[in-house]
Design an enzyme around this catalytic site. Structure first.
Site, mmCIF file in Angstrom:
data_model
loop_
_atom_site.group_PDB
_atom_site.id
_atom_site.type_symbol
_atom_site.label_atom_id
_atom_site.label_comp_id
_atom_site.label_asym_id
_atom_site.label_seq_id
_atom_site.Cartn_x
_atom_site.Cartn_y
_atom_site.Cartn_z
ATOM 1 N N CYS A 155 5.656 0.095 -6.061
ATOM 2 C CA CYS A 155 5.930 1.240 -6.844
ATOM 3 C C CYS A 155 6.386 0.856 -8.021
ATOM 4 O O CYS A 155 5.388 -0.482 -8.746
ATOM 5 C CB CYS A 155 7.911 0.912 -6.567
ATOM 6 N N ARG B 188 1.408 4.451 -9.660
ATOM 7 C CA ARG B 188 1.728 2.524 -8.658
ATOM 8 C C ARG B 188 2.632 3.089 -7.242
ATOM 9 O O ARG B 188 2.427 2.636 -6.474
ATOM 10 C CB ARG B 188 2.815 1.831 -9.328
ATOM 11 N N TRP C 75 5.921 3.366 -3.308
ATOM 12 C CA TRP C 75 4.817 3.627 -2.274
ATOM 13 C C TRP C 75 5.157 2.770 -1.503
ATOM 14 O O TRP C 75 5.386 1.165 -1.370
ATOM 15 C CB TRP C 75 3.666 3.035 -3.086
ATOM 16 N N ASN D 289 10.609 -3.270 -7.288
ATOM 17 C CA ASN D 289 9.396 -2.842 -6.824
ATOM 18 C C ASN D 289 9.145 -4.186 -5.802
ATOM 19 O O ASN D 289 8.608 -5.717 -6.900
ATOM 20 C CB ASN D 289 8.505 -2.973 -8.097
ATOM 21 N N GLY D 290 8.056 -4.273 -4.909
ATOM 22 C CA GLY D 290 7.874 -6.290 -4.737
ATOM 23 C C GLY D 290 8.022 -5.844 -2.957
ATOM 24 O O GLY D 290 8.514 -4.736 -2.113
ATOM 25 N N GLU E 56 -19.749 1.645 -2.232
ATOM 26 C CA GLU E 56 -19.220 2.154 -3.042
ATOM 27 C C GLU E 56 -19.143 3.833 -2.885
ATOM 28 O O GLU E 56 -18.097 4.470 -3.369
ATOM 29 C CB GLU E 56 -19.656 2.017 -4.453
ATOM 30 N N LYS F 187 -15.901 6.273 -1.804
ATOM 31 C CA LYS F 187 -15.339 6.827 -2.835
ATOM 32 C C LYS F 187 -14.578 8.262 -1.773
ATOM 33 O O LYS F 187 -13.583 9.310 -2.029
ATOM 34 C CB LYS F 187 -16.089 6.861 -4.179
ATOM 35 N N GLU G 294 -11.993 7.987 0.414
ATOM 36 C CA GLU G 294 -10.407 8.154 -0.068
ATOM 37 C C GLU G 294 -9.595 9.235 -0.617
ATOM 38 O O GLU G 294 -8.839 9.346 -0.896
ATOM 39 C CB GLU G 294 -10.410 6.608 -1.121
ATOM 40 N N HIS H 75 -29.721 -1.314 13.553
ATOM 41 C CA HIS H 75 -28.672 -2.122 14.460
ATOM 42 C C HIS H 75 -27.821 -1.458 15.210
ATOM 43 O O HIS H 75 -27.077 -1.844 15.446
ATOM 44 C CB HIS H 75 -29.148 -3.188 13.851
ATOM 45 N N LYS I 191 -2.798 3.481 -7.286
ATOM 46 C CA LYS I 191 -2.991 3.241 -8.244
ATOM 47 C C LYS I 191 -3.692 1.301 -8.115
ATOM 48 O O LYS I 191 -4.484 0.155 -8.091
ATOM 49 C CB LYS I 191 -3.137 3.236 -9.571
HETATM 50 C C1 F6R Z 1 -10.794 2.229 -4.676
HETATM 51 C C2 F6R Z 1 -10.206 1.627 -5.574
HETATM 52 C C3 F6R Z 1 -9.628 0.289 -5.180
HETATM 53 C C4 F6R Z 1 -9.802 -0.942 -6.026
HETATM 54 C C5 F6R Z 1 -8.571 -2.160 -5.591
HETATM 55 C C6 F6R Z 1 -8.861 -2.774 -6.692
HETATM 56 O O1 F6R Z 1 -11.087 3.718 -5.588
HETATM 57 O O2 F6R Z 1 -9.537 2.139 -6.381
HETATM 58 O O3 F6R Z 1 -10.398 0.091 -4.151
HETATM 59 O O4 F6R Z 1 -10.979 -0.762 -6.579
HETATM 60 O O5 F6R Z 1 -7.545 -1.974 -4.919
HETATM 61 O O6 F6R Z 1 -8.364 -2.658 -7.322
HETATM 62 P P1 F6R Z 1 -7.590 -3.601 -8.155
HETATM 63 O O7 F6R Z 1 -9.680 -3.367 -9.148
HETATM 64 O O8 F6R Z 1 -6.987 -3.208 -9.465
HETATM 65 O O9 F6R Z 1 -8.079 -5.235 -8.193
#
Ligand code: F6R
Length: 630
Positions: free
Chosen positions: A24, A49, A96, A120-121, A502, A506, A509, A525, A625
């Site tokens: 949050c 958030r 969230w 938040n938490g 990666e 991407k 997600e 394998h 995020k």
């Molecule tokens: C994927 C993504 C997440 C972050 C992960 C770590 O696109 O953004 O996998 O990389 O949650 O977040 P940070 O870098 O803020 O520690």
């Protein structure tokens, strides 16, 4: 209160269940004119958030009123249009959910007869506290851990304590991580904030005070910010801020001026933040590498304060989550190659609990865009407790991870708003590359001419990124085909293996298409069993020293009818000799820096596939995020 305390004593040893928790964003304003609109405006900047539900509470002529709505902020805005809120003091929240449904009853603010609260938490011991309150006859309206805090503080106020004393009495009884803001019925001149484990910033205005999960939320209101420290309690009036430590002692926390540019969070002409952030990469990678290279000597350099005795190191341990972890995986190749130093890397959620033995002369590198990721922060703390020097690669210099590290190598990506990390990732790679060069030089394993060649290669990346972006139309056309797939595999070898991981992350997600990344050599394998004509296989293969090996693996895919999308360079395209569904030809680049460049096509492919499918690219479902819960 005695009844509750004795109940607490009886149940103290009971099992602590995880709460109905949230990570949050929170906001509070004590203003001169009605605040609801500005609170919603600030919440928009905190939506990264979480966006499961949102709410606002204000006080008007002493009376409390609140509006809450399930789903995104626009639902709350609609509610406020229909039922506006008056009041010059208020708090707001965007949620969230980790446990418990994201419905209106669980949305914040939570309120009692005496107060409203946003949180938040996680309050880890909320169940036990709740049972004790219930045993004492207190009734609850939600399933949340937050309401327990509201009820406990209310209970203390009913027992005769003033709001600040009540909050100070309750906080030590809470276990877990939190940032809190309280509003008290009948007290239009008072707001209380507190933080333990989750960030909280206080903004100083002209006859107004603000509180928010980060300075970005408060950007349009003020550039004068006080960051609370761990355990702090903040008592705000319209014109003053008093801060107390966890023990209740008054303490000074400095106010800082935050540069206006740090707040840039507009989409500009782009449809999504993710698109804007993909396109910003030539600029921000250029800016970042400029801080880590010395143009005059052609060598790498580190900004002031990033002092590491590379020579004395026996081992580097890297920890991070998600995309940041993949940056670490690439860095492992670089550190081992340039500095001949053993590197161990683990996702932070595993590292923090596996009781890893760490070398006395070890360096811990933590990587994080937000600097607030709970698991990464816990990994950092573990490393510090075990005598490691901690160097963090972070994008937010005021974040918890930055502040708790011995040294900070900042990525200069600017605010990243799209939930899927793009520009922060390539800036992380840029910084890690420069760190590996420094380590190589200090340890005598990288000659000066070789370092110069590597710096030249790094410096060429922004220009090559611009060229790569010119392929966007072709990638967009390809995305249409990809959007029809149910499963997609990504393959890569060497430093391109993390790029396969990666690419898959991407895509899944933001488009919700199932995708997995594999080391190309691992295919036979197990995963090769998945290959048929319905599974596109994306091969990330610059023409480097393992190119031929990767192409052999690609042959194995082709032999089983797999449809291949090859991302390579001109030479690779000429030598591959296999029919592909498409070949994306990247500009030539020195193989060691190829991962920084090859991030772009995998990002663009994921982006356009998700856009084509009509998905919410900047705010994909179930994600947030900044992951401030474990
Ligand atoms: C994927 C993504 C997440 C972050 C992960 C770590 O696109 O953004 O996998 O990389 O949650 O977040 P940070 O870098 O803020 O520690």
């Amino acid at each position: 209160m005695t009844g509750i305390q004795s109940c607490l004593a009886l149940r103290r040893g009971a099992d602590f269940a995880k709460g109905v928790a949230n990570m949050c964003g929170i906001v509070g304003i004590i203003g001169k004119e009605p605040v609801a609109e500005r609170i919603v405006d600030a919440l928009k900047r905190l939506e990264y958030r979480g966006y499961d539900s949102a709410g606002v509470a204000t006080l008007s002529r002493g009376a409390m009123a609140r509006r809450r709505a399930e789903g995104k902020l626009r639902n709350l805005e609609d509610r406020l249009d229909r039922q506006p809120l008056d009041g010059i003091i208020g708090i707001g929240h965007t949620r969230w959910a980790t446990h418990g449904r994201p419905n209106e009853a669980n949305a914040h603010p939570h309120a009692t007869d005496d107060l409203a609260i946003v949180h938040n938490g996680i309050i880890e011991n909320f169940r036990i506290l709740r049972h004790e309150l219930e045993d004492a006859g207190v009734r609850f309206e939600s399933e949340t851990d937050t309401e327990v805090v509201a009820r406990l503080v209310s209970y203390e106020i009913a027992g005769g304590l003033d709001p600040a004393a009540a909050v100070k009495k309750v906080l030590p009884r809470l276990r877990g991580a939190f940032a809190l803001a309280f509003l008290f019925r009948g007290r239009e001149d008072l707001m209380i904030g507190a933080r333990r484990g989750s960030p909280l910033a206080i903004g100083h205005g002209e006859g107004e005070m603000f509180l928010g999960s980060d300075a970005l939320a408060l950007a349009p209101f003020t550039e004068t910010i006080t960051y609370l420290e761990e355990g702090d309690i903040a008592v705000l009036t319209q014109t003053s801020l008093q801060v107390f430590t966890e023990e209740g002692e008054p303490v000074e926390r400095p106010a800082q001026q935050i540069a206006a540019g740090a707040f840039m969070a507009e989409k500009g002409n782009y449809r999504h933040f993710m698109a804007k952030e993909i396109h910003e990469q030539p600029e921000v990678v250029g800016r970042t590498l400029a801080a880590y290279t010395d143009m005059a000597s052609g060598l790498s350099r580190l900004p002031d304060g990033v002092d590491v005795d590379w020579k004395a190191l026996s081992r580097i341990t890297i920890t991070a989550c998600g995309t940041a972890y993949y940056a670490g995986l690439v860095a492992k190749y670089w550190f081992e190659r340039f500095a001949r130093i053993p590197v161990e890397i683990d996702v932070a959620s595993e590292f923090r609990y596996r009781d890893a033995p760490l070398d006395e002369n070890g360096l811990m590198i933590v990587i994080s865009q937000s600097g607030e990721t709970a698991d990464t922060l816990a990994g950092l703390r573990y490393a510090k407790e075990h005598g490691q020097r901690v160097l963090s690669v972070v994008n937010v210099p005021t974040s918890s991870i930055a502040r708790e590290s011995h040294a900070v190598a900042q990525t200069l990506a600017g605010p990243e708003i799209g939930v899927a990390s793009t520009k922060a990732f390539t800036c992380q790679l840029t910084v890690l590359f420069a760190l590996a060069l420094q380590a190589g030089r200090a340890r005598g394993s990288l000659s000066e001419p070789n370092e110069r060649a590597m710096v030249d290669a790094l410096v060429s990346v922004p220009g090559l990124m611009n060229e790569a972006i010119r392929h966007e139309a072709a990638i967009k056309a390809l995305a249409r085909d990809l959007s029809k797939a149910r499963d997609v595999l990504y393959l890569g070898r060497g430093p391109s293996y993390p790029m396969a991981l990666e690419g898959a992350l991407k895509l899944k997600e933001i488009s919700y298409i199932h995708a997995e990344g594999y080391a190309a050599g691992e295919l036979k394998h197990g995963p090769i069993a998945l290959i048929d004509e319905s599974v596109p296989v994306i091969v990330v293969a610059p023409h480097d020293e393992v190119f031929e090996k990767t192409i052999s693996n690609m042959q194995e895919v082709a032999a089983r009818g797999g449809r291949i999308i090859l991302i390579t360079d001109q030479k690779g395209a000429e030598e591959a000799g296999i029919e592909t569904m498409a070949t994306i030809v990247m500009p030539d680049v020195a193989p060691m820096v190829a991962p920084i460049l090859y991030a772009l096509p995998v990002q663009m492919l994921a982006y356009h596939t998700a856009v084509f499918m009509g998905k919410d690219v900047d705010q994909p479902r179930n994600l947030a995020k900044s992951v401030t819960v474990e």
